[in-house]
Scaffold this motif. Structure first.
Motif, PDB file in Angstrom:
ATOM      1  N   VAL A   1      -4.846   6.174   5.129  1.00  0.00           N
ATOM      2  CA  VAL A   1      -4.400   5.275   6.203  1.00  0.00           C
ATOM      3  C   VAL A   1      -5.563   4.562   6.932  1.00  0.00           C
ATOM      4  O   VAL A   1      -5.457   3.369   7.220  1.00  0.00           O
ATOM      5  CB  VAL A   1      -3.466   6.026   7.190  1.00  0.00           C
ATOM      6  CG1 VAL A   1      -3.304   5.254   8.492  1.00  0.00           C
ATOM      7  CG2 VAL A   1      -2.107   6.200   6.543  1.00  0.00           C
ATOM      8  N   PRO A   2      -6.693   5.257   7.236  1.00  0.00           N
ATOM      9  CA  PRO A   2      -7.777   4.521   7.902  1.00  0.00           C
ATOM     10  C   PRO A   2      -8.223   3.295   7.108  1.00  0.00           C
ATOM     11  O   PRO A   2      -8.381   2.197   7.671  1.00  0.00           O
ATOM     12  CB  PRO A   2      -8.900   5.550   7.993  1.00  0.00           C
ATOM     13  CG  PRO A   2      -8.213   6.865   7.998  1.00  0.00           C
ATOM     14  CD  PRO A   2      -7.027   6.685   7.072  1.00  0.00           C
TER      15      PRO A   2
ATOM     16  N   PHE B   1       0.846  -1.209   0.000  1.00  0.00           N
ATOM     17  CA  PHE B   1       0.000   0.000   0.000  1.00  0.00           C
ATOM     18  C   PHE B   1       0.876   1.251   0.000  1.00  0.00           C
ATOM     19  O   PHE B   1       0.557   2.244  -0.669  1.00  0.00           O
ATOM     20  CB  PHE B   1      -0.929   0.005   1.217  1.00  0.00           C
ATOM     21  CG  PHE B   1      -2.183  -0.824   1.027  1.00  0.00           C
ATOM     22  CD1 PHE B   1      -3.091  -0.513   0.020  1.00  0.00           C
ATOM     23  CD2 PHE B   1      -2.463  -1.891   1.862  1.00  0.00           C
ATOM     24  CE1 PHE B   1      -4.245  -1.265  -0.153  1.00  0.00           C
ATOM     25  CE2 PHE B   1      -3.611  -2.657   1.702  1.00  0.00           C
ATOM     26  CZ  PHE B   1      -4.503  -2.339   0.684  1.00  0.00           C
ATOM     27  N   GLY B   2       1.977   1.191   0.752  1.00  0.00           N
ATOM     28  CA  GLY B   2       2.892   2.331   0.801  1.00  0.00           C
ATOM     29  C   GLY B   2       3.432   2.661  -0.580  1.00  0.00           C
ATOM     30  O   GLY B   2       3.435   3.823  -0.996  1.00  0.00           O
TER      31      GLY B   2
ATOM     32  N   VAL C   1      -8.357  -2.562   6.153  1.00  0.00           N
ATOM     33  CA  VAL C   1      -8.310  -3.593   5.091  1.00  0.00           C
ATOM     34  C   VAL C   1      -7.269  -4.653   5.448  1.00  0.00           C
ATOM     35  O   VAL C   1      -7.508  -5.856   5.322  1.00  0.00           O
ATOM     36  CB  VAL C   1      -8.005  -2.956   3.716  1.00  0.00           C
ATOM     37  CG1 VAL C   1      -7.569  -4.019   2.709  1.00  0.00           C
ATOM     38  CG2 VAL C   1      -9.225  -2.234   3.172  1.00  0.00           C
ATOM     39  N   ILE C   2      -6.114  -4.189   5.926  1.00  0.00           N
ATOM     40  CA  ILE C   2      -5.052  -5.158   6.275  1.00  0.00           C
ATOM     41  C   ILE C   2      -5.496  -6.039   7.441  1.00  0.00           C
ATOM     42  O   ILE C   2      -5.289  -7.259   7.429  1.00  0.00           O
ATOM     43  CB  ILE C   2      -3.722  -4.422   6.595  1.00  0.00           C
ATOM     44  CG1 ILE C   2      -3.185  -3.757   5.334  1.00  0.00           C
ATOM     45  CG2 ILE C   2      -2.690  -5.399   7.137  1.00  0.00           C
ATOM     46  CD1 ILE C   2      -1.942  -2.906   5.559  1.00  0.00           C
TER      47      ILE C   2
ATOM     48  N   LEU D   1     -18.725  -3.404  11.156  1.00  0.00           N
ATOM     49  CA  LEU D   1     -17.555  -3.209  12.012  1.00  0.00           C
ATOM     50  C   LEU D   1     -16.444  -2.484  11.243  1.00  0.00           C
ATOM     51  O   LEU D   1     -15.793  -1.561  11.749  1.00  0.00           O
ATOM     52  CB  LEU D   1     -17.066  -4.591  12.476  1.00  0.00           C
ATOM     53  CG  LEU D   1     -16.277  -4.657  13.757  1.00  0.00           C
ATOM     54  CD1 LEU D   1     -17.114  -4.209  14.937  1.00  0.00           C
ATOM     55  CD2 LEU D   1     -15.808  -6.095  14.005  1.00  0.00           C
ATOM     56  N   PHE D   2     -16.255  -2.914  10.010  1.00  0.00           N
ATOM     57  CA  PHE D   2     -15.215  -2.359   9.152  1.00  0.00           C
ATOM     58  C   PHE D   2     -15.494  -0.873   8.871  1.00  0.00           C
ATOM     59  O   PHE D   2     -14.619  -0.017   9.029  1.00  0.00           O
ATOM     60  CB  PHE D   2     -15.173  -3.174   7.850  1.00  0.00           C
ATOM     61  CG  PHE D   2     -14.222  -2.654   6.824  1.00  0.00           C
ATOM     62  CD1 PHE D   2     -12.855  -2.827   6.972  1.00  0.00           C
ATOM     63  CD2 PHE D   2     -14.692  -1.998   5.699  1.00  0.00           C
ATOM     64  CE1 PHE D   2     -11.972  -2.350   6.017  1.00  0.00           C
ATOM     65  CE2 PHE D   2     -13.824  -1.522   4.742  1.00  0.00           C
ATOM     66  CZ  PHE D   2     -12.460  -1.701   4.904  1.00  0.00           C
ATOM     67  N   ILE D   3     -16.747  -0.592   8.496  1.00  0.00           N
ATOM     68  CA  ILE D   3     -17.118   0.801   8.174  1.00  0.00           C
ATOM     69  C   ILE D   3     -16.962   1.693   9.412  1.00  0.00           C
ATOM     70  O   ILE D   3     -16.436   2.803   9.338  1.00  0.00           O
ATOM     71  CB  ILE D   3     -18.574   0.851   7.636  1.00  0.00           C
ATOM     72  CG1 ILE D   3     -18.644   0.138   6.278  1.00  0.00           C
ATOM     73  CG2 ILE D   3     -19.075   2.283   7.508  1.00  0.00           C
ATOM     74  CD1 ILE D   3     -20.054  -0.191   5.819  1.00  0.00           C
ATOM     75  N   SER D   4     -17.400   1.174  10.561  1.00  0.00           N
ATOM     76  CA  SER D   4     -17.290   1.962  11.797  1.00  0.00           C
ATOM     77  C   SER D   4     -15.837   2.193  12.179  1.00  0.00           C
ATOM     78  O   SER D   4     -15.480   3.293  12.613  1.00  0.00           O
ATOM     79  CB  SER D   4     -18.005   1.243  12.953  1.00  0.00           C
ATOM     80  OG  SER D   4     -19.321   0.955  12.605  1.00  0.00           O
ATOM     81  N   GLY D   5     -15.014   1.157  12.034  1.00  0.00           N
ATOM     82  CA  GLY D   5     -13.587   1.276  12.354  1.00  0.00           C
ATOM     83  C   GLY D   5     -12.920   2.334  11.488  1.00  0.00           C
ATOM     84  O   GLY D   5     -12.169   3.185  11.987  1.00  0.00           O
TER      85      GLY D   5
END
Lengths: 241, 226
Positions: A71-72, A56-57, A77-78, A192-196
């Motif tokens: 970054v979020p 990703f970097g 995703v990772i 959970l993913f969207i909230s995170g």
């Protein structure tokens, strides 16, 4: 039954919560001990998370003006894909080695076995995330060590591991479990993913903590629901029909 | 043998289906304390399914299994304390040592004074020397002996042995015969499955056979000389 045997003398009967927790701890400790000898799960999850961060970097380095924008998403995703690599081994390895039957024969609640697996998985996730956060700091120069991000990581990990371990148990007996688990699990993890991502973005953008709390509320509610459903299902998962 | 009047294992009209296939049909039998029952049957005849039902791993579609006075359907977890199972796979963790495997199961079964019990079993089954070796380094016979130690760790009154003779050499078979006799003498109820008629007769008080899911009595109680 006891009069026919020394079972009443050799084992303790009942025991309530203390016996239940001893069962949870025994399963968790056994899982961690076997994992640190086999090095099947943690090594894979850690290597994947670091490599994915590097990829990703490289992908975003030249094109993104402010790394806080990406970054979020990268972080979650990772975690999402790195975690699924380890989860399927949770019950899969027990089935492959033929040891699941031994666990199910023991006089412990099925939910204690489930919670023992959850505890071991939480440790593996913690190790993966402890590696990932500094790597993201080095690559993107974004500090994720902020209280609300860490709270979101904690809630997200607890919910993910709870749902993931349950789905790992559900899919363990399927030959295609390695592909089936992510296909079934990832849609379920969407809230959970969207909230995170939401919490992390709010904190990194400096928009004020008030905006983050509704997301954290959703994560807390999700976690409570996941464990309530898991406790209802774990008793029937391993029954053959 | 007055205790034989009160069976420790009692199956009453047990039926089990997997989809449309009826694996067990109207299976009824009992095993008393101090009695060994051999269950013969071809592959797929339902032996393992029957053992899984008695071990409370599966539920019958019809009928009931009783362990002593307790119906299995009403006491799931607690009743497992009274059952020891030797499956045809050892149910052991190959990355753990023999002693660590037994320590783990001793914790699950809440065994009092686990170290003393583990030492006793490892000594009895001639595994003490290898207690700190990983199970993956064990031979088939050693794994089977450790599996027996695991099954007897909590000293259960009911012992289920699913093809315990699989892959054993002559010496291990001799040890198995001695162990079965010892358990019988100590008033345990033993139900074992095997493909070998010779061993079924040598080990058991009674021999029954599962054919197409139905149970057929081959030898009456105590007709086989011990």
């Amino acid at each position: 039954m006891a009069e026919h045997s020394e079972a009443g003398r050799v084992t303790r009967k009942g025991g309530g919560l203390a016996a239940y927790l001893r069962g949870v701890w025994a399963v968790a400790e056994k899982d961690v001990r076997t994992e640190f000898r086999a090095k099947e799960v943690v090594g894979t999850m850690a290597a994947f998370s670091v490599l994915a961060a590097v990829v990703f970097g490289l992908a975003f380095d030249l094109r993104v003006p402010r790394p806080e924008l990406v970054v979020p998403g990268i972080l979650w995703v990772i975690i999402l894909f790195g975690g699924v690599l380890g989860l399927h081994r949770s019950f899969g390895s027990e089935l492959d080695r033929g040891t699941l039957t031994g666990l199910l024969l023991a006089p412990v609640e099925r939910s204690a076995i489930y919670l023992g697996k959850v505890a071991a998985n939480l440790l593996y996730f913690l190790i993966m995330e402890a590696l990932l956060v500094p790597v993201l700091l080095i690559l993107f120069d974004v500090n994720l060590l902020k209280p609300l991000v860490l709270l979101a990581l904690a809630l997200g990990t607890v919910g993910y591991v709870g749902a993931g371990t349950l789905f790992a148990a559900l899919t363990a007996q399927n030959r295609a479990r390695e592909t089936l688990l992510p296909v079934l699990l990832l849609p379920v993890l969407a809230p959970l993913f969207i909230s995170g991502v939401g919490v992390t973005a709010v904190v990194l953008d400096g928009r004020g903590n008030a905006e983050a709390w509704p997301w954290l509320g959703i994560m807390g509610l999700y976690d409570a629901l996941v464990y309530a459903i898991a406790f209802l299902l774990v008793d029937v998962i391993w029954e053959r029909t | 043998m007055t205790k034989r009047a009160a069976p420790l294992i009692r199956c009453e009209q047990v039926e089990k289906r997997f989809g449309h296939k009826r694996v067990l049909r109207d299976v009824s039998f009992s095993v008393a304390a101090g009695e060994v029952l051999s269950l013969l049957g071809a592959n797929g005849s339902g032996k393992t399914t029957l053992l899984r039902i008695i071990a409370s791993l599966d539920r019958p579609d019809k009928g009931e299994v009783w362990l002593g006075p307790v119906p299995l359907s009403t006491a799931a977890n607690e009743i497992r304390r009274y059952i020891g199972v030797v499956a045809h796979t050892p149910l052991l963790y190959d990355r753990l040592t023999g002693a660590e495997n037994l320590q783990f199961f001793a914790r699950l079964y809440d065994v009092k004074e686990p170290q003393r019990r583990i030492e006793l079993l490892l000594q009895t089954l001639d595994l003490w020397r290898w207690r700190d070796s990983a199970v993956r380094t064990y031979s088939r016979g050693m794994s089977q002996r450790l599996a027996i130690a695991r099954a007897l760790l909590h000293d259960p009154p009911v012992v289920l042995l699913d093809e315990p003779d699989t892959g054993l050499d002559r010496e291990s078979l001799k040890q198995m015969t001695g162990l079965i006799r010892q358990l019988r003498k100590r008033n345990r109820a033993l139900l074992l499955t095997t493909h070998s008629m010779e061993r079924a007769v040598a080990w058991a008080d009674r021999v029954v056979e599962l054919r197409a899911g139905r149970l057929h009595q081959l030898e009456g109680p105590n007709r086989i000389g011990k």
